[in-house]
Design a protein around this motif. Structure first.
Motif, PDB file in Angstrom:
ATOM      1  N   ARG A  12       0.827  -1.212   0.000  1.00 38.57           N
ATOM      2  CA  ARG A  12       0.000   0.000   0.000  1.00 38.57           C
ATOM      3  C   ARG A  12       0.862   1.263   0.000  1.00 38.57           C
ATOM      4  O   ARG A  12       0.520   2.262  -0.638  1.00 38.57           O
ATOM      5  N   LYS A  13       1.973   1.232   0.708  1.00 38.61           N
ATOM      6  CA  LYS A  13       2.861   2.398   0.745  1.00 38.61           C
ATOM      7  C   LYS A  13       3.517   2.659  -0.604  1.00 38.61           C
ATOM      8  O   LYS A  13       3.946   3.783  -0.888  1.00 38.61           O
ATOM      9  N   THR A  14       3.588   1.632  -1.446  1.00 38.17           N
ATOM     10  CA  THR A  14       4.293   1.731  -2.729  1.00 38.17           C
ATOM     11  C   THR A  14       3.361   2.086  -3.886  1.00 38.17           C
ATOM     12  O   THR A  14       3.810   2.526  -4.944  1.00 38.17           O
ATOM     13  N   LEU A  15       2.063   1.885  -3.728  1.00 36.40           N
ATOM     14  CA  LEU A  15       1.115   2.119  -4.817  1.00 36.40           C
ATOM     15  C   LEU A  15       1.172   3.544  -5.379  1.00 36.40           C
ATOM     16  O   LEU A  15       1.072   3.713  -6.608  1.00 36.40           O
ATOM     17  N   ASP A 353       8.052  -6.369  -4.869  1.00 34.94           N
ATOM     18  CA  ASP A 353       8.989  -7.242  -4.158  1.00 34.94           C
ATOM     19  C   ASP A 353       9.973  -6.423  -3.322  1.00 34.94           C
ATOM     20  O   ASP A 353      10.299  -6.796  -2.185  1.00 34.94           O
ATOM     21  N   ALA A 354      10.455  -5.314  -3.895  1.00 35.68           N
ATOM     22  CA  ALA A 354      11.358  -4.448  -3.136  1.00 35.68           C
ATOM     23  C   ALA A 354      10.640  -3.845  -1.930  1.00 35.68           C
ATOM     24  O   ALA A 354      11.231  -3.665  -0.863  1.00 35.68           O
ATOM     25  N   ALA A 355       9.362  -3.529  -2.091  1.00 32.51           N
ATOM     26  CA  ALA A 355       8.583  -2.997  -0.978  1.00 32.51           C
ATOM     27  C   ALA A 355       8.506  -4.002   0.163  1.00 32.51           C
ATOM     28  O   ALA A 355       8.714  -3.666   1.338  1.00 32.51           O
ATOM     29  N   VAL A 390       9.304   3.322  -1.587  1.00 32.80           N
ATOM     30  CA  VAL A 390       9.051   1.935  -1.958  1.00 32.80           C
ATOM     31  C   VAL A 390       9.037   1.146  -0.665  1.00 32.80           C
ATOM     32  O   VAL A 390      10.075   0.880  -0.065  1.00 32.80           O
ATOM     33  N   GLY A 391       7.845   0.811  -0.209  1.00 30.93           N
ATOM     34  CA  GLY A 391       7.701   0.180   1.095  1.00 30.93           C
ATOM     35  C   GLY A 391       8.137   1.136   2.183  1.00 30.93           C
ATOM     36  O   GLY A 391       7.636   2.254   2.287  1.00 30.93           O
ATOM     37  N   ASP A 392       9.101   0.725   2.994  1.00 28.89           N
ATOM     38  CA  ASP A 392       9.596   1.552   4.091  1.00 28.89           C
ATOM     39  C   ASP A 392      10.938   2.209   3.783  1.00 28.89           C
ATOM     40  O   ASP A 392      11.644   2.628   4.708  1.00 28.89           O
ATOM     41  N   LEU A 405      14.041  -0.646 -10.951  1.00 25.18           N
ATOM     42  CA  LEU A 405      14.994  -1.017  -9.908  1.00 25.18           C
ATOM     43  C   LEU A 405      16.274  -1.610 -10.479  1.00 25.18           C
ATOM     44  O   LEU A 405      16.955  -2.389  -9.828  1.00 25.18           O
ATOM     45  N   GLU A 406      16.605  -1.215 -11.705  1.00 20.34           N
ATOM     46  CA  GLU A 406      17.853  -1.700 -12.296  1.00 20.34           C
ATOM     47  C   GLU A 406      19.058  -1.182 -11.527  1.00 20.34           C
ATOM     48  O   GLU A 406      20.026  -1.909 -11.312  1.00 20.34           O
TER      49      GLU A 406
END
Length: 472
Positions: A12-15, A353-355, A390-392, A405-406
């Protein structure tokens, strides 16, 4: 929190950044229209649309407009056959000739191939026939008699069971099997058995003239021209089982969520495993490469096992991916030849996935307000930098590349106007700072970061529909 709750919170934080990244790619690549939907644990987390359903008319794309989802149709056909097998109406090891006697009468060796072999693309059936120009819309898609003629004309190129050979004709034959077993047309049965029970209001097995105004116009690509051209919708007739379906990203999230193990009651988990286990690799040289199950593409992205399907139709490119274990589903629709559906779906999966990884012990952004103070898009003559949550974690991302995310750079707050680049490619400026300048109201007026260069806030410019979509 449980692992599932932690992942959901990170997603949700990444959307918001996923929304911004997709918007940039739509502008950068001049895609006429894009839909994206994301689901997790049977819940739709995200559904958005960008661009136009009809560029010339200036009709904005919505999340309910219909795309041709092409080879996604194969997953519906496989699902229908598995439903019939569960009901005892057929066996997957029955021969195709049992239900399509024209193959027997015509002396085709395909008559002895099993339903399972056709589902797994292992029956050696030619891909589209020796005259596949219906794909270029030079003639109509085949009706049943023309389909059988294409199959009977040297239709088996290698013996059944000898190798993987993707075949639209093979899946079209499976549509005839379903009709023979059920006594109904393929289109009628899949509507009654799959579409209606799942409540897929914007999904159907072929072109639907009664909803013409709801369909997205497809456009040509840039591979032989500087501008796109409009492409007409057509009926796929006897090939609906292979490529006829229409749908939306949101409906496909609902549909593939029903294929997650332990989720939904459309199919048993046993049938889901039969469909989703890898039967063949796409390349003989690399057995670990992406491959095929029974109507489902089998792949691995970032170490995550995914299933789903892509779809290529004149003017429409689509891609859906789902994780049968975690339940994460991503579906992307694009309305142009060579549209970036796979690029977008894969990029979104990388971000999610990174999130989830960011929720592991380590540096975090403690509060939403902290992240909001820095996030934004900045540019100079050298490129574009997204400071994104991206996430936290806060990351510096180049949105112009194919993979967001390269080569990201991790950022840590130093003070209210300073971020430190703590991890990343050391050809860059890791261990240096990004400093922010603001106006009297606190809005960012510029940053100075990588290489000590300044960048200014940047947003996607307003353009006419024709320019934005590559028609002018």
């Amino acid at each position: 929190m449980t692992d599932t709750a932690v992942a959901l919170d990170a997603y949700r934080k990444t959307l918001p950044y996923i929304r911004d990244w997709v918007a940039y790619k739509v502008w950068q690549l001049r895609v006429p229209g894009v839909q994206v939907a994301i689901g997790f644990q049977g819940e739709e987390l995200f559904s958005e649309a960008w661009g136009y359903a009809d560029v010339e008319a200036g009709r904005r794309l919505t999340t309910n407009d219909l795309f041709r989802i092409a080879s996604h149709s194969k997953t519906f056909t496989s699902t229908a056959l598995l439903l019939l097998a569960e009901r005892g109406s057929l066996r997957l090891d029955d021969t195709v000739g049992t239900y399509v006697p024209a193959l027997v009468d015509g002396g085709s060796p395909i008559a002895d191939a099993t339903i399972r072999e056709l589902m797994e693309m292992g029956a050696g059936v030619i891909r589209d026939g020796h005259d596949g120009d219906y794909w270029s819309l030079k003639r109509p898609f085949p009706d049943e008699s023309e389909l059988l003629a294409l199959v009977l004309d040297r239709g088996q190129k290698v013996p059944a069971g000898s190798s993987f050979n993707y075949s639209n004709l093979g899946y079209s034959l499976l549509g005839l099997v379903i009709a023979a077993v059920t006594g109904r047309t393929y289109n009628e049965f899949v509507r009654e058995a799959i579409v209606e029970p799942l409540g897929l209001r914007n999904t159907g097995p072929d072109w639907d003239p009664s909803r013409e105004d709801d369909f997205v116009i497809g456009y040509s690509g840039f591979h032989v021209a500087r501008t796109r051209q409009r492409i007409a919708h057509v009926d796929t007739r006897a090939m609906a089982a292979a490529t006829g379906f229409h749908g939306t990203a949101s409906d496909l999230v609902r549909y593939f969520s029903a294929h997650v193990l332990g989720q939904g009651d459309l199919l048993s988990d046993h049938s889901k495993r039969l469909a989703q286990r890898k039967s063949w690799s796409a390349t003989e040289e690399d057995p670990a490469a992406r491959g095929y199950g029974a109507g489902f593409i089998v792949d691995r992205i970032d170490g995550r096992e995914v299933r789903g399907h892509s779809g290529g139709f004149p003017g429409h490119i689509t891609q859906s991916l789902f994780d049968p274990a975690s339940s994460l589903v991503v579906s992307v629709m694009t309305s142009s030849a060579a549209g970036p559906a796979t690029l977008l779906a894969t990029g979104i999966l990388h971000l999610l996935d990174a999130a989830a990884d960011s929720a592991a012990p380590g540096a975090t952004v403690a509060e939403d307000a902290v992240a909001a103070r820095y996030t934004g898009r900045y540019a100079n003559p050298w490129g574009v930098t997204d400071v994104a949550r991206v996430g936290d974690r806060l990351l510096a991302i180049d949105p112009s590349g194919p993979d967001p995310l390269e080569s990201p750079t991790r950022l840590e707050p130093v003070d209210a106007d300073t971020l430190r680049m703590t991890h990343g490619n050391r050809f860059g400026s890791v261990d240096e700072d990004i400093t922010f300048t603001r106006d009297a109201e606190g809005a960012v007026t510029g940053i100075r970061g990588s290489g000590g260069m300044s960048e200014e806030p940047w947003s996607i410019p307003e353009e006419t529909p024709e320019v934005a979509a590559g028609l002018a």
